[in-house]
Design a protein around this motif. Structure first.
Motif: not given
Length: 274
Positions: A246-274
């Motif tokens: 539904e969101s895809l149709e409402q935004l009418a997204l297409k190839i080569e269209q400029p967009v901004t990807v947004c996400f909160n800092a809390s959504a990021v999981i950090l991993c360290r090398y062993s």
């Protein structure tokens, strides 16, 4: 030695970073095919491999590599042309040389195991070999260097430099930061689930999301309920975002269209090398 009778099988070298597979026989063959055809879709057909699997393999390699493996020019539903970088050609040569040595080492190991009467030791070794590979369901994996650590009352805000033009912010608890031993200059892997990201159009955004990364849509994989959107960022990095049909149709997204990807800092999981 008859390889078909080998307990370990024929050698197929697989190179992993601490957080995911980087190179293996299938990916090397994909890179070789790209060098021949100059097109990801043609390379995938020649193997054969699905276009989706080929695209995701390239995304993974580019995101985990310190330098770009491929350079893609978007255009059309199959993403336009695809070229290997000089760095990729060096990696292919190195991999093939290592695979030869790996086969020799495996054969020597097989001979030693055949002379070991204790079956339990052999089984323990085989279990160990199965455990050394670590996999994660998070498709977005980005490697970065810690450039800032801000300690708050509850959380620790960590800034990662993903590339020359890309920075990512993560929020972890104090206990997690202490457990990981996070410090300036440390290299970490950032994992972000595709379902925790939001796509926005336009530049003038007023959002609370700590991470707002600009890019262009390079691939759209429609689904019955949700669709996968690949967004090409700076420095040949990319992110996979899941949105509803539904969101895809409402935004009418297409190839080569400029967009901004947004996400909160809390959504990021950090991993360290062993």
């Amino acid at each position: 030695m008859n390889k078909s009778d080998s307990m370990l099988g024929a050698a197929k070298l697989s190179l992993h970073t601490e957080m995911g597979q980087f190179l293996n026989d299938h990916r090397i063959r994909l890179l070789d095919a790209i060098a021949v055809h100059g097109s990801l879709s043609a390379a995938a057909r020649s193997l054969p491999m699905s276009y989706k699997a080929a695209w995701e393999a390239l995304d993974s390699m580019n995101n985990l590599s310190a330098r770009p493996i491929v350079i893609r020019s978007t255009g059309g539903k199959n993403g336009g042309g695809t070229q290997l970088t000089p760095y990729a050609h060096k990696l292919i040569s190195l991999y093939k040389a290592m695979e030869i040595e790996y086969q020799k080492s495996l054969e020597r190991l097989q001979e030693a195991l055949e002379q070991t009467p204790e079956a339990k030791e052999v089984n323990d070794f085989r279990k160990l070999m199965n455990r050394v590979n670590f996999k994660t369901s998070a498709r977005n994996q980005l490697v970065g260097t810690v450039t800032s650590v801000t300690i708050g009352a509850v959380n620790v805000i960590v800034e990662l430099k993903i590339s020359e033009q890309l920075t990512l912010v993560a929020a972890v608890t104090k206990d997690s930061a202490q457990s990981l031993g996070i410090e300036f200059g440390q290299e970490l892997v950032a994992l972000v689930k595709s379902s925790q990201m939001v796509l926005h159009q336009g530049d003038k955004l007023k959002l609370s999301a700590n991470n707002q990364l600009k890019g262009v849509i390079s691939r759209i994989q429609p689904g019955a309920v949700c669709s996968d959107i690949s967004v090409e960022l700076e420095d040949q990095k990319s992110l996979s975002v899941t949105i509803t049909q539904e969101s895809l149709e409402q935004l009418a997204l297409k190839i080569e269209q400029p967009v901004t990807v947004c996400f909160n800092a809390s959504a990021v999981i950090l991993c360290r090398y062993s």
